[in-house]
Design a protein around this motif. Structure first.
Motif, mmCIF file in Angstrom:
data_model
loop_
_atom_site.group_PDB
_atom_site.id
_atom_site.type_symbol
_atom_site.label_atom_id
_atom_site.label_comp_id
_atom_site.label_asym_id
_atom_site.label_seq_id
_atom_site.Cartn_x
_atom_site.Cartn_y
_atom_site.Cartn_z
ATOM 1 N N ASP A 1 0.943 -1.272 0.055
ATOM 2 C CA ASP A 1 -0.039 0.172 0.032
ATOM 3 C C ASP A 1 0.950 1.329 0.144
ATOM 4 O O ASP A 1 1.802 1.522 0.976
ATOM 5 C CB ASP A 1 -0.875 -0.069 1.263
ATOM 6 N N PRO A 2 0.928 2.175 -1.155
ATOM 7 C CA PRO A 2 1.729 3.083 -1.172
ATOM 8 C C PRO A 2 1.204 4.369 -0.375
ATOM 9 O O PRO A 2 1.948 5.382 -0.249
ATOM 10 C CB PRO A 2 1.818 3.618 -2.555
ATOM 11 N N THR A 3 -0.132 4.337 0.241
ATOM 12 C CA THR A 3 -0.796 5.456 1.037
ATOM 13 C C THR A 3 0.170 5.990 2.196
ATOM 14 O O THR A 3 0.598 4.802 3.020
ATOM 15 C CB THR A 3 -2.057 5.238 1.469
ATOM 16 N N GLY A 4 0.704 7.056 2.360
ATOM 17 C CA GLY A 4 1.332 7.396 3.381
ATOM 18 C C GLY A 4 2.766 7.264 3.266
ATOM 19 O O GLY A 4 3.608 7.764 4.185
ATOM 20 N N CYS A 5 3.471 6.749 2.127
ATOM 21 C CA CYS A 5 4.800 6.528 1.713
ATOM 22 C C CYS A 5 5.659 8.049 2.146
ATOM 23 O O CYS A 5 6.743 8.294 2.233
ATOM 24 C CB CYS A 5 5.244 5.770 0.754
ATOM 25 N N GLY A 6 4.985 9.005 1.533
ATOM 26 C CA GLY A 6 5.494 10.357 1.103
ATOM 27 C C GLY A 6 5.555 10.849 2.624
ATOM 28 O O GLY A 6 6.756 11.589 2.995
ATOM 29 N N ASP A 7 4.765 10.403 3.622
ATOM 30 C CA ASP A 7 4.728 11.227 4.934
ATOM 31 C C ASP A 7 6.047 10.306 5.656
ATOM 32 O O ASP A 7 6.761 10.956 6.636
ATOM 33 C CB ASP A 7 3.520 10.804 5.721
ATOM 34 N N ALA A 8 6.166 9.007 5.509
ATOM 35 C CA ALA A 8 7.299 8.436 5.943
ATOM 36 C C ALA A 8 8.716 9.024 5.539
ATOM 37 O O ALA A 8 9.525 8.895 6.269
ATOM 38 C CB ALA A 8 7.060 6.880 5.777
ATOM 39 N N TYR A 9 8.614 9.189 4.128
ATOM 40 C CA TYR A 9 9.997 9.851 3.793
ATOM 41 C C TYR A 9 10.250 11.017 4.569
ATOM 42 O O TYR A 9 11.424 11.214 4.748
ATOM 43 C CB TYR A 9 9.773 9.955 2.295
ATOM 44 N N ARG A 10 9.200 11.924 4.500
ATOM 45 C CA ARG A 10 9.429 13.140 5.314
ATOM 46 C C ARG A 10 9.936 13.159 6.865
ATOM 47 O O ARG A 10 10.704 13.682 7.295
ATOM 48 C CB ARG A 10 8.143 14.105 4.839
#
Length: 314
Positions: free
Chosen positions: A246-255
């Motif tokens: 599930d890609p949802t939230g991967c940008g937040d994890a990156y940040r």
């Protein structure tokens, strides 16, 4: 205090369309679009950029304080975050509003269509950045429009370095406002699509944006990311997930990885790789706050992924 993360706290309703959007949308009929996607499974998850980033930062051993406005239905989420050690000192509950809610549909090519009701989030401006709370780094992530404007100005006025992460909130702002965000921020972080929109709206290309901040960061999913800082371009490889769930939230994890590197004084090459690995670990799990790991396991996987030890203490 380690980091103050201004942004949304929301309930995410996550659905997966078992095909590709492009197979159901006729390009020559976009002007009369009327489509329906059958989604056999539905998950209700805890989400929102501020809470997601704070959760991920906690996994790495730093404390992130989300600053957000939530609604009268926040109680289950409050209990969830409290049980996971996410501090709620700067989360304000509004009794006459609902907590923000997102309806996210992902297809088999990892494209997403999202509908979002802001609820209490649109009152984010009633919160103010505390100038003397020992904040070392801040972040302005998607939130109420006026809240994003006010919090950026408040960080800058207090001399607190911050990341501007416009995300899905970018279309709310015009050229002058986006240029002002860039002037105030120390770091700007966007994905590839947002970066193109930011350039189109401001008239600034990547190099011109990078020249105005300490670092300009553009993520490109499985193609990795680029960090432009100090006149240099750092091409950061993606970390390979063991499974794409599930890609949802991967940008937040990156940040969250970016914040961790900044708080620990890491160089950009290492900071970017920590962020990339955080994104990969998130992709392996459904939802935005269901993944977890021991710090020792993270360090081992970092070494295995990138061929060196990051050297940052736990």
């Amino acid at each position: 205090m380690s980091a103050l993360i201004c942004g949304s706290i929301a309930y995410d309703n996550i659905m997966v369309f078992q095909s590709r959007f492009q197979d159901q949308i006729l390009p020559d009929q976009i002007h009369v679009l009327n489509v329906s996607f059958l989604v056999p499974a539905l998950r209700r998850e805890f989400g929102g950029c501020a809470a997601n980033i704070a959760y991920n930062l906690g996994l790495l051993g730093e404390t992130g304080y989300p600053m957000a406005t939530v609604g009268h239905d926040f109680a289950p989420y409050r209990e969830w975050l409290g049980a996971r050690g996410v501090p709620l000192d700067f989360v304000r509950e509004l009794r006459d509003s609902w907590t923000a809610v997102a309806y996210i549909t992902t297809d088999l090519a990892d494209n997403q269509i999202t509908a979002f009701h802001p609820g209490a989030m649109q009152h984010a401006h009633i919160n103010a950045v505390p100038a003397h709370a020992g904040i070392r780094w801040g972040m302005v992530s998607p939130d109420g429009r006026q809240g994003m404007i006010d919090h950026a100005e408040q960080f800058a006025a207090a001399g607190i370095p911050f990341i501007f992460d416009p995300g899905q909130g970018l279309p709310m702002f015009g050229a002058a406002e986006l240029t002002r965000f860039i002037e105030l921020a120390d770091v700007v972080a966007v994905n590839d699509y947002e970066g193109k929109m930011l350039s189109q709206r401001t008239g600034l290309d990547d190099e011109q944006i990078a020249a105005r901040v300490q670092a300009y960061i553009v993520t490109r999913g499985a193609e990795g990311s680029t960090i432009m800082a100090g006149g240099r371009r750092h091409d950061i490889p993606a970390a390979a997930p063991e499974a794409v769930v599930d890609p949802t939230g991967c940008g937040d994890a990156y940040r969250a990885g970016l914040l961790f590197g900044l708080l620990r004084g890491a160089d950009w090459e290492t900071t970017g790789r920590i962020a990339a690995l955080m994104g990969a670990l998130k992709v392996e799990s459904a939802g935005t706050q269901n993944h977890h790991f021991a710090r020792e396991a993270f360090d081992e996987r970092f070494s295995a992924s990138f061929g060196y030890e990051h050297g940052l203490s736990g």
